[in-house]
Design a protein around this motif. Structure first.
Motif, short mmCIF file in Angstrom:
data_model
loop_
_atom_site.label_atom_id
_atom_site.label_comp_id
_atom_site.label_asym_id
_atom_site.label_seq_id
_atom_site.Cartn_x
_atom_site.Cartn_y
_atom_site.Cartn_z
N ARG A 29 14.39 -53.18 33.42
CA ARG A 29 13.35 -52.19 33.40
C ARG A 29 12.19 -52.99 34.12
O ARG A 29 11.37 -51.87 34.55
N GLU A 55 12.61 -50.80 37.36
CA GLU A 55 12.33 -49.35 37.20
C GLU A 55 10.83 -49.42 37.37
O GLU A 55 10.14 -48.34 38.01
N GLN A 113 6.02 -37.53 34.34
CA GLN A 113 6.96 -37.25 33.61
C GLN A 113 7.94 -38.75 33.25
O GLN A 113 8.42 -38.54 32.27
N ASN A 114 8.01 -39.77 33.99
CA ASN A 114 8.80 -40.87 33.53
C ASN A 114 8.00 -42.09 32.97
O ASN A 114 8.39 -43.08 32.81
N THR A 140 6.19 -42.42 30.17
CA THR A 140 6.64 -42.75 28.84
C THR A 140 7.83 -43.62 28.62
O THR A 140 7.89 -44.84 27.89
N SER A 141 8.96 -43.30 29.16
CA SER A 141 10.09 -43.82 28.99
C SER A 141 10.20 -45.31 29.87
O SER A 141 11.12 -46.12 29.30
N VAL A 142 9.40 -45.48 30.80
CA VAL A 142 9.54 -46.57 31.62
C VAL A 142 8.30 -47.88 31.12
O VAL A 142 8.48 -48.98 31.43
N ASN A 143 7.18 -47.29 30.84
CA ASN A 143 6.14 -47.97 30.43
C ASN A 143 6.52 -48.99 29.29
O ASN A 143 5.83 -50.03 29.30
#
Length: 540
Positions: free
Chosen positions: A291, A294, A309-310, A312-315
């Motif tokens: 993570r 990423e 766009q990404n 939310t999933s990475v934070n």
């Protein structure tokens, strides 16, 4: 020595005679004047006679001459002595007196063996010199006996008469004059009469001595046999002891192995738990590192749309476990050694009791009930091995040996030394007493079983409590009810022990007992109690 008969030999004999001792030369030496003497003879002569001179020619010497052995004369004297002895022996059927034999007192030079001693002349004679005592009328009456030494000792020192009587009062040999003087009122008998009596006594003494010798030989054989048996017993004891110790050593090793395995198992469990935690955290670290990579990669992007766009999933961080309260507890080993030692102690105690029981069982004896001591309500089997209480009192004569109140019986066999062991089945009984008792134990009225009154026993009652009847009784805590009880006695050690045979455990021991009379195995099947205690006591 004897003069030789041949005239030609007389001259030769004179030539080899010492003029001092008048016997054949011994270690002949020559003086300066040429005369020959025995070395000892001339030396002794000069020791007491001064001035120094020759005994033959009286020549005087200014100083004591140096003497040397005349080898020629010495050899000739030795040959002459040998030939003279041979001639004397050949001219008579007699032999030359050997050491320990009585020599003829008349012979000069070589002494021949005496054939008889005369108690009148007090002289011992060879065959030649004895002839006059056999032919002369005046000498025929002399008393001749087998040759003996010290004939003077056969004469009365006080009266110079032959000792031919014996005084019984003073137990001494006396002469005829003694009987009319010092021993006038004593009981005096001829020597021959006392000789016969004393010889008979000696015969009895010899028989007694031979009997004593035989007894000692038998005792020696008995001791040797005891020694052989003792060695056999010692060898057997060593073998059995080695087996016991081998078992104990094996038990210690097994306990040690169990202890080590227990500790290692605890350590393995701790290590396994720690390894599980570590593996789980390493997996979380891998997820977090992924993570993190990423997040770094997205944060470096210049593409506005891609980042948004990404985001939310990475934070957000990946889900993980809260490790704050997680601990790997170090295992506690405190008390493990003591616990292992206590278990070992119990194991060793059981094994030692089994070994002890095995050893005492080697002292087993055959025991049977004595009907003459049995209470009238007891029923005994024909083989004397089984006893139970009956409700009907039999019509037995009330002898002093019979118990008249307590339902008990003694064994026929008694023991006053050594060790003995017997075993009894008590299976199915609710009440019984077993042990040993003195022969003088009370037989009439109520019998109180205590060592002070001459018994050493244990018992059980209907409440199934087991007690040592020690006065006061001592309660016994048994893990199980015994079906068979073994009784062991060491008379000299003052020990009475009781064993649960099937559990191979010690029930109770009386120690430091003092036994001063015969001991009899003691039994009581207790009362029948309406059939509740109907099972018999059985001697196995």
């Amino acid at each position: 020595m004897n003069r030789m008969s041949a005239a030609s030999c007389l001259l030769i004999e004179d030539q080899f005679l010492c003029s001092i001792c008048l016997d054949v030369f011994t270690d002949p030496v020559s003086t300066p004047c040429g005369h020959n003497f025995c070395k000892k003879c001339i030396t002794d002569h000069w020791d007491v006679n001064l001035p120094f001179n020759c005994p033959n020619c009286i020549e005087i010497f200014s100083s004591r001459p140096q003497l040397r052995v005349n080898t020629f004369i010495s050899e000739m004297a030795a040959q002459f002595r040998q030939s003279a002895q041979q001639e004397a022996a050949s001219s008579s059927s007699q032999q030359v007196a050997k050491p320990g034999e009585v020599p003829c007192d008349v012979c000069t030079g070589t002494k021949l063996k005496a054939l008889k001693s005369c108690l009148v002349c007090l002289v011992s004679y060879c065959d030649t010199h004895l002839e006059s005592h056999l032919t002369a009328s005046g000498l025929k009456r002399h008393q001749l006996i087998d040759p003996v030494e010290n004939l003077e000792g056969r004469m009365c020192e006080k009266h110079d008469k032959l000792l031919e009587l014996f005084c019984k009062n003073d137990q001494m040999c006396v002469c005829v004059l003694c009987t009319v003087l010092d021993h006038k009122t004593h009981d005096v008998v001829p020597l021959k009469e006392e000789y016969v009596g004393k010889k008979a006594e000696l015969g009895k003494t010899e028989a007694d001595i031979q009997q004593m010798i035989q007894k000692r030989r038998l005792k020696i054989e008995e001791i040797k046999q005891s020694e052989r048996l003792g060695k056999r017993d010692a060898d057997r004891e060593i073998v059995e002891g080695v087996q016991v110790f081998a078992g104990l050593i094996e038990a210690v090793k097994s306990s040690q192995t169990t202890f080590i395995n227990l500790i290692k198992e605890k350590q393995r469990e701790t290590e396994k738990r720690a390894e599980g935690f570590i593996k789980e955290m390493q997996q979380e670290i891998s997820e977090l590192e992924k993570r993190s990579s990423e997040v770094k990669q997205l944060s470096c992007s210049e593409d506005h749309l891609h980042l948004l766009q990404n985001f939310t999933s990475v934070n957000a961080a990946p889900p993980t476990k809260d490790w704050t309260g997680v601990r790997v507890q170090k295992p506690s080993y405190e008390g493990n050694v003591m616990k292992a030692l206590n278990q070992l102690k119990e194991t060793l105690s059981i094994q030692m009791q089994r070994a002890e029981l095995k050893m005492v069982q080697q002292c087993e004896v055959d025991v049977t009930f004595d009907p003459g001591t049995a209470h009238p309500e007891l029923i005994l089997s024909d083989d004397g091995k089984t006893v139970r209480h009956g409700d009907v009192k039999k019509n037995f004569s009330d002898t002093p040996a019979r118990f008249d109140t307590c339902p008990c019986v003694l064994a026929k066999q008694s023991f006053s030394s050594g060790r003995f062991y017997f075993k009894v089945q008590v299976k199915g009984k609710t009440g019984w007493d077993l042990g040993v008792a003195r022969g003088s134990i009370k037989r009439k009225g109520i019998v109180t079983l205590t060592p002070q009154k001459g018994s050493w026993a244990i018992g059980s009652r209907k409440d199934r409590e087991y007690k040592a009847l020690a006065g006061p009784p001592i309660g016994l805590s048994l893990k199980s009810r015994p079906d068979r009880v073994g009784v062991f006695v060491d008379y000299e050690e003052g020990l009475v022990s009781f064993y649960d045979i099937d559990a191979a455990t010690l029930i109770y021991s009386y120690t430091g007992c003092s036994f001063a009379e015969k001991l009899y195995p003691y039994f009581s099947p207790d009362l029948n109690h309406g059939g509740l205690n109907n099972a018999p006591l059985i001697i196995m």
